[in-house]
Design a protein around this motif. Sequence first.
Motif, PDB file in Angstrom:
ATOM      1  N   SER A   1       0.861  -1.175   0.000  1.00  0.00           N
ATOM      2  CA  SER A   1       0.000   0.000   0.000  1.00  0.00           C
ATOM      3  C   SER A   1       0.902   1.232   0.000  1.00  0.00           C
ATOM      4  N   LEU A   2       0.296   2.398  -0.124  1.00  0.00           N
ATOM      5  CA  LEU A   2       1.096   3.592  -0.417  1.00  0.00           C
ATOM      6  C   LEU A   2       2.170   3.879   0.629  1.00  0.00           C
TER       7      LEU A   2
ATOM      8  N   PHE B   1      -0.317  15.119   3.212  1.00  0.00           N
ATOM      9  CA  PHE B   1      -1.161  14.073   3.805  1.00  0.00           C
ATOM     10  C   PHE B   1      -0.450  13.537   5.065  1.00  0.00           C
TER      11      PHE B   1
ATOM     12  N   SER C   1      -0.109  10.811   6.652  1.00  0.00           N
ATOM     13  CA  SER C   1       0.646   9.557   6.625  1.00  0.00           C
ATOM     14  C   SER C   1       2.038   9.775   6.006  1.00  0.00           C
TER      15      SER C   1
ATOM     16  N   TYR D   1      -3.941  16.532  -1.773  1.00  0.00           N
ATOM     17  CA  TYR D   1      -5.124  15.806  -1.277  1.00  0.00           C
ATOM     18  C   TYR D   1      -6.195  16.751  -0.743  1.00  0.00           C
TER      19      TYR D   1
ATOM     20  N   ASP E   1       4.042  11.685  -4.384  1.00  0.00           N
ATOM     21  CA  ASP E   1       2.871  10.917  -3.959  1.00  0.00           C
ATOM     22  C   ASP E   1       1.802  11.100  -5.031  1.00  0.00           C
TER      23      ASP E   1
HETATM   24  C1  LIG Z   1      -2.275  11.685  -0.560  1.00  0.00           C
HETATM   25  C2  LIG Z   1      -2.309  10.400   0.213  1.00  0.00           C
HETATM   26  N1  LIG Z   1      -1.150   9.875   0.658  1.00  0.00           N
HETATM   27  C3  LIG Z   1      -1.131   8.739   1.382  1.00  0.00           C
HETATM   28  C4  LIG Z   1      -2.300   8.059   1.681  1.00  0.00           C
HETATM   29  C5  LIG Z   1      -2.214   6.803   2.514  1.00  0.00           C
HETATM   30  O1  LIG Z   1      -2.468   5.680   1.770  1.00  0.00           O
HETATM   31  P1  LIG Z   1      -2.289   4.171   2.366  1.00  0.00           P
HETATM   32  O2  LIG Z   1      -3.312   3.996   3.448  1.00  0.00           O
HETATM   33  O3  LIG Z   1      -2.599   3.319   1.175  1.00  0.00           O
HETATM   34  O4  LIG Z   1      -0.913   4.042   2.870  1.00  0.00           O
HETATM   35  C6  LIG Z   1      -3.526   8.565   1.222  1.00  0.00           C
HETATM   36  C7  LIG Z   1      -4.788   7.875   1.534  1.00  0.00           C
HETATM   37  O5  LIG Z   1      -5.867   8.290   1.233  1.00  0.00           O
HETATM   38  C8  LIG Z   1      -3.525   9.785   0.471  1.00  0.00           C
HETATM   39  O6  LIG Z   1      -4.656  10.327   0.048  1.00  0.00           O
END
Ligand SMILES: Cc1ncc(COP(=O)(O)O)c(C=O)c1O
Length: 424
Positions: free
Chosen positions: A101-102, A130, A132, A190, A215
Amino acid sequence: MDFRDAAARDQEEPWCRLADSFVRPRDAGHRPLAYLAGHSLGLCHRGVRSCLERELDAWGRLGIQGYEQATPSWLRYAHDLRPLLAPLLGAHPDEIAVLNSLTVNLHFLLARFYRPTRNRRQILIDKPVFPSDRHALVSQIHWHGGDPATDLVEIGPAPGHSRLDPDVLTEAITAAGERLALVWVGGVNYLTGQKLPLARLARATHAVGASFGVDLAHAIGNVPLALDREGVDFAVWCSYKYLNGGPGAVGGLYVRADPVDGVPPPMLAGWWGHEEKTRFLMGPDFQPEAGALGFAVSNVPVLATAPLWATLPLFAEHSLDRLITRREAVIAFLREQLSLQPVAGLECITPEEPLERGAQLSFRVSPPLPEGADFIRALGSLGVVGDWREPRIHRIAFAPLYNGFTDAVRWHEAMCRLARRGRT
Ligand SMILES: Cc1ncc(COP(=O)(O)O)c(C=O)c1O
């Protein structure tokens, strides 16, 4: 254009058949909702069920032999999706891997691309980032014994503005100079929906000898990308937004064949990144597969990847450029409606210029409109799905595969009603 005219325009072929191939969520009375949350979770394509059933059937019939005998073979189940992704990314299939996953992929790529030295240790990012991504970057700085207070440089819009001026970003990169290890930005932001000029930022980054990463969560399947031409060194994405891969779908990564700091061996290894032809000799030493596939670590989650076999071919059948032309007609129409009949308490913060955004429009919300969960509930009761992010931002997206004029009319009518209600 009223609701009936909008519905008539949405009947145009072949778009109408394409939009109808997605399942629409419905309200309690079984009426389809105007679903404008494709920037968060894309809709379910009707072909996904048969892709999943095909794999369940193969699992039942073949057991372990499915790795060799299923079609497509499970051994290369994710790898064989790369030619479908290449045109969306503007990349060679060998520069792409479909996996994890990202945020997980971001950590794996940072392990390779963020190798701070005493003098060159800063990471420059765009704001708002974002959370994360920021968590991953800050934790990597800590992991290398650094201090985010000095090693993380955050560049956001000027006070009172929502648009991040690319000139300011470029100047900050140049000013950081040889202290800069890498630049990390969102291709499409985002929160604001702003699209950044990647080629320009990559040039500025390379001029100071740093690496440039992106990203693509909100960019892939939404805006045209040309990662090779633009000079991006590495990138990650998720597949559950504009690629419609389903909740938690398997994401992907891009590693340039010749990144600015040389051809990349992966730093963190696992058996699925070992060269394919000798992987099952089960030797003790790691021999990475060439290109991005060397970054694969674990074996493929076939069931979580299956939906992509239904949805990625849609982009090969329907050119993204043509879909975007239609989407721009929808967005232009909505903007016209908003100027003819403005909604009190709603201010669009996404750049108007199509080259500076994609499908997403973000609005700052104030009274007489409700806020937060009340806003989303009230909108839902009028048959419209969008979302809310702090600080007081309502996001909607016109996903090019299934959103049309009718969705725009329904959203605008619902917003006008909410504003009228708020005033009484
Ligand atoms: C811009 C962006 N980066 C990172 C993520 C995190 O993704 P993941 O839960 O697949 O790691 C998201 C999730 O919506 C996102 O919108």
